[in-house]
Every structure is written in structure tokens, then in C-alpha cells.
Scaffold this motif. Structure first.
Motif, short mmCIF file in Angstrom:
data_model
loop_
_atom_site.label_atom_id
_atom_site.label_comp_id
_atom_site.label_asym_id
_atom_site.label_seq_id
_atom_site.Cartn_x
_atom_site.Cartn_y
_atom_site.Cartn_z
N ARG A 28 0.89 -1.12 0.12
CA ARG A 28 -0.18 0.01 0.52
C ARG A 28 1.10 1.37 -0.35
NH1 ARG A 28 -3.62 -3.03 2.76
NH2 ARG A 28 -2.11 -2.85 4.67
N ALA A 29 1.88 1.37 0.60
CA ALA A 29 3.32 2.37 0.98
C ALA A 29 3.36 2.13 -0.10
CB ALA A 29 3.94 2.47 2.39
N ALA A 42 5.64 -2.64 -10.97
CA ALA A 42 6.79 -2.98 -9.86
C ALA A 42 5.94 -2.82 -8.31
CB ALA A 42 7.03 -0.88 -8.69
N SER A 43 4.85 -3.07 -8.70
CA SER A 43 4.02 -3.78 -7.58
C SER A 43 4.13 -5.50 -7.49
CB SER A 43 2.50 -3.33 -7.48
OG SER A 43 0.99 -4.17 -6.40
N GLU A 67 -6.01 -15.94 6.71
CA GLU A 67 -7.01 -15.38 6.22
C GLU A 67 -7.12 -14.60 4.77
OE1 GLU A 67 -10.66 -13.91 6.37
OE2 GLU A 67 -9.83 -14.87 8.47
N PRO A 68 -8.54 -15.51 3.89
CA PRO A 68 -8.84 -14.77 2.87
C PRO A 68 -9.22 -13.70 2.37
CG PRO A 68 -9.95 -17.16 3.59
CD PRO A 68 -8.86 -15.88 4.88
N LEU A 69 -9.11 -13.02 4.00
CA LEU A 69 -9.72 -11.11 3.38
C LEU A 69 -8.36 -10.40 2.50
CD1 LEU A 69 -11.45 -9.21 4.07
CD2 LEU A 69 -10.13 -8.35 6.00
N ALA A 74 -5.67 -7.71 -1.71
CA ALA A 74 -3.85 -8.43 -2.41
C ALA A 74 -4.82 -6.96 -3.90
CB ALA A 74 -3.24 -9.05 -2.47
N TYR A 75 -6.04 -8.31 -4.07
CA TYR A 75 -6.86 -8.42 -5.74
C TYR A 75 -7.16 -7.10 -6.00
CZ TYR A 75 -9.46 -9.03 -9.72
OH TYR A 75 -9.91 -9.50 -10.84
#
Length: 142
Positions: A28-29, A42-43, A67-69, A74-75
Motif C-alpha cells: 500500500r505504501a 513495480a507492485s 485469512e482469505p480477506l 491484495a486483489y
């Protein structure tokens, strides 16, 4: 320790979850630049670096032992980066198709990193070539 985590598997799941949370915070950063396609790449490279550095966590995530969350998060982050590419006009394919391409290629590379039938992960040259092909498809630049 077992009082808090129940058993060895509970402890490992907690360790994996913390590693994944740190990775997601790092994703996220990731700095956003004026080039959304470069940011998306890059991600993707960040995912491959994580898989190589943390194969046990990666296997746990792929097996949904974590945890699937986090996988959905990420998706969603990937989709946000793809949508940014679409809005800037750099995608040659629809965003939905771009998401399928990116997710499939990156998951395939991750699997080859953590579970290569030869016991050796693909070389940096191989992963770079796969990313090059993916991003040529996304951008329409052959």
C-alpha cells in the motif's frame, strides 16, 4: 505460547499473518509515480520478491491458511492499479482482462518460485521475460 495460539499450527498461522500484514502495508505504501504501468509492474515485482524471500508464508497464503480477506485486499489493490492504468489510457485490453492476465501470470510465477518441480525457482531472467511479455500484452507494445 500454546495458551495463546492453541497449537503449533495456530502459532505458524499467526506468524504468517503478521508477515503478510507487513507485506500488504509495504504494498500500500508503494510510491505512486506519473507512470501507472510502471507502478503496476513495480507492485508485481514486489509480490515476486516477497515470494522468494518468504516461501513458507507464500505457501500458507496460497493454501488459504492465512485469512482469505488478505488475498481479497491484495486483489483489490491490484485492480486499483489496473484501473489507474485504464484511466490514463495505457491499457490495450479491457481492465477486467488485464486483471485476469496480471493475476494469472503473477500467481503462476509465485507458484514456480515456491514449488518448482526442479527444486530451483526460476531465474531472474525468466521472471523478467514473463513480466515483459505480460506488460507488452497489457500495453499493446510488441
Amino acid at each position: 505460547l500454546y495458551h495463546h495460539f492453541g497449537n503449533r499450527d495456530g502459532l505458524l498461522s499467526a506468524v504468517h499473518a503478521v508477515a503478510l500484514q507487513k507485506f500488504m502495508a509495504k504494498k500500500r505504501a508503494l510510491a505512486q509515480t506519473a507512470d501507472p504501468l510502471a507502478d503496476l509492474r513495480a507492485s508485481c515485482e514486489q509480490v515476486l520478491e516477497f515470494a522468494a524471500a518468504h516461501p513458507a508464508v507464500t505457501v500458507a497464503v496460497m493454501a488459504r491458511a492465512v485469512e482469505p480477506l488478505d488475498v481479497f485486499t491484495a486483489y483489490a489493490l491490484m485492480r486499483h492499479r489496473i484501473d489507474r492504468c485504464a484511466k490514463s489510457g495505457v491499457l490495450h485490453v479491457p481492465p477486467e482482462q488485464a486483471a485476469e492476465h496480471v493475476w494469472a501470470v503473477i500467481q503462476g510465477l509465485v507458484l514456480s518460485i515456491v514449488a518448482s518441480p526442479t527444486g530451483t525457482p526460476p531465474s531472474r531472467k525468466t521472471t523478467r521475460a514473463a513480466l515483459d511479455a505480460l506488460f507488452r500484452t497489457l500495453s499493446g507494445k510488441a
